[in-house]
Motif scaffolding. Sequence first.
Motif, mmCIF file in Angstrom:
data_model
loop_
_atom_site.group_PDB
_atom_site.id
_atom_site.type_symbol
_atom_site.label_atom_id
_atom_site.label_comp_id
_atom_site.label_asym_id
_atom_site.label_seq_id
_atom_site.Cartn_x
_atom_site.Cartn_y
_atom_site.Cartn_z
ATOM 1 N N PRO A 120 -4.247 22.146 19.334
ATOM 2 C CA PRO A 120 -4.835 21.678 20.598
ATOM 3 C C PRO A 120 -5.019 20.161 20.591
ATOM 4 O O PRO A 120 -5.182 19.549 19.531
ATOM 5 C CB PRO A 120 -6.196 22.377 20.634
ATOM 6 C CG PRO A 120 -6.106 23.496 19.639
ATOM 7 C CD PRO A 120 -5.136 23.026 18.582
ATOM 8 N N ALA A 121 -4.977 19.573 21.762
ATOM 9 C CA ALA A 121 -5.144 18.118 21.883
ATOM 10 C C ALA A 121 -6.463 17.686 21.256
ATOM 11 O O ALA A 121 -7.502 18.310 21.472
ATOM 12 C CB ALA A 121 -5.105 17.721 23.352
ATOM 13 N N GLY A 122 -6.389 16.641 20.455
ATOM 14 C CA GLY A 122 -7.594 16.042 19.899
ATOM 15 C C GLY A 122 -8.333 16.881 18.866
ATOM 16 O O GLY A 122 -9.438 16.540 18.468
ATOM 17 N N GLN A 123 -7.721 17.964 18.427
ATOM 18 C CA GLN A 123 -8.414 18.803 17.449
ATOM 19 C C GLN A 123 -7.638 18.886 16.144
ATOM 20 O O GLN A 123 -6.447 18.670 16.097
ATOM 21 C CB GLN A 123 -8.601 20.212 18.006
ATOM 22 C CG GLN A 123 -9.641 20.263 19.103
ATOM 23 C CD GLN A 123 -9.872 21.679 19.583
ATOM 24 O OE1 GLN A 123 -9.838 22.618 18.791
ATOM 25 N NE2 GLN A 123 -10.095 21.836 20.869
ATOM 26 N N ARG A 124 -8.380 19.225 15.093
ATOM 27 C CA ARG A 124 -7.760 19.388 13.786
ATOM 28 C C ARG A 124 -7.551 20.858 13.492
ATOM 29 O O ARG A 124 -8.444 21.661 13.729
ATOM 30 C CB ARG A 124 -8.714 18.898 12.706
ATOM 31 C CG ARG A 124 -8.633 17.476 12.426
ATOM 32 C CD ARG A 124 -9.905 17.068 11.700
ATOM 33 N NE ARG A 124 -9.882 15.641 11.642
ATOM 34 C CZ ARG A 124 -9.276 14.977 10.669
ATOM 35 N NH1 ARG A 124 -8.750 15.601 9.657
ATOM 36 N NH2 ARG A 124 -9.220 13.678 10.717
ATOM 37 N N VAL A 125 -6.412 21.171 12.927
ATOM 38 C CA VAL A 125 -6.158 22.527 12.466
ATOM 39 C C VAL A 125 -5.840 22.437 10.986
ATOM 40 O O VAL A 125 -4.839 21.835 10.588
ATOM 41 C CB VAL A 125 -4.970 23.158 13.223
ATOM 42 C CG1 VAL A 125 -4.692 24.561 12.711
ATOM 43 C CG2 VAL A 125 -5.247 23.172 14.725
ATOM 44 N N GLU A 126 -6.721 22.972 10.186
ATOM 45 C CA GLU A 126 -6.547 22.862 8.740
ATOM 46 C C GLU A 126 -5.882 24.117 8.194
ATOM 47 O O GLU A 126 -6.397 25.223 8.352
ATOM 48 C CB GLU A 126 -7.912 22.661 8.060
ATOM 49 C CG GLU A 126 -7.769 22.302 6.602
ATOM 50 C CD GLU A 126 -9.124 22.214 5.884
ATOM 51 O OE1 GLU A 126 -9.120 22.037 4.666
ATOM 52 O OE2 GLU A 126 -10.162 22.349 6.558
ATOM 53 N N LEU A 127 -4.717 23.934 7.586
ATOM 54 C CA LEU A 127 -4.088 25.033 6.868
ATOM 55 C C LEU A 127 -4.658 25.000 5.467
ATOM 56 O O LEU A 127 -4.693 23.939 4.830
ATOM 57 C CB LEU A 127 -2.571 24.859 6.842
ATOM 58 C CG LEU A 127 -1.810 25.333 8.103
ATOM 59 C CD1 LEU A 127 -2.226 24.552 9.323
ATOM 60 C CD2 LEU A 127 -0.312 25.236 7.888
ATOM 61 N N LYS A 128 -5.141 26.145 4.986
ATOM 62 C CA LYS A 128 -5.813 26.143 3.686
ATOM 63 C C LYS A 128 -5.737 27.524 3.042
ATOM 64 O O LYS A 128 -5.450 28.508 3.735
ATOM 65 C CB LYS A 128 -7.267 25.719 3.869
ATOM 66 C CG LYS A 128 -8.042 26.634 4.783
ATOM 67 C CD LYS A 128 -9.403 26.071 5.122
ATOM 68 C CE LYS A 128 -10.070 26.945 6.167
ATOM 69 N NZ LYS A 128 -11.225 26.335 6.786
ATOM 70 N N PRO A 129 -6.001 27.587 1.753
ATOM 71 C CA PRO A 129 -5.965 28.882 1.068
ATOM 72 C C PRO A 129 -6.921 29.858 1.753
ATOM 73 O O PRO A 129 -8.035 29.496 2.091
ATOM 74 C CB PRO A 129 -6.441 28.552 -0.350
ATOM 75 C CG PRO A 129 -6.084 27.109 -0.532
ATOM 76 C CD PRO A 129 -6.277 26.486 0.833
#
Length: 157
Positions: A96-105
């Motif tokens: 999404p605009a302006g958001q962080r998406v963290e890929l993580k274990p």
Amino acid sequence: MSLSRCLLAFGWSLGLLASTASAQDATAAVGVENAWARPTAAGQKVGGAYVTLKGGSRPDRLIGASAAIAERVELHSMSMDGDVMRMRQVEDIEVPAGQRVELKPGGLHLMLMGLKQALPAGTRLPLKLRFERAGELTVEMSVRAPGEAASGGGHQH
Ligand SMILES: [Cu+2]
């Protein structure tokens, strides 16, 4: 335009991408930071890789990935099904605009399939990410154990 400027300033708390986009950019593309992969032993055919996706001024979508050291790279999600962790391939990952998406274990991740070599801790490898809007971005992922992830900033050149 002022709204997108505002989102930019808000999203770039670490400033890691400041060098790749000028202050004049009214529309910022999606960004990627903190790319890393778990170390693997010789003979191990699959490995996990992780990145943090930073939304630009418009929504985007991660639609694929590749790496020279793997036959293919899949996008996976992970969730608990009762007591069992289940992994499942997904078509894309929304940013999404302006958001962080963290890929993580334990959550969304990239799966390196058909590894052609071991990934020793301390090495760096290129990873290509394909976005619907932003196109292809190549980042360097560092191979390290999950416990060392992002300690003290963890970003060096
Ligand atoms: Cu997986």
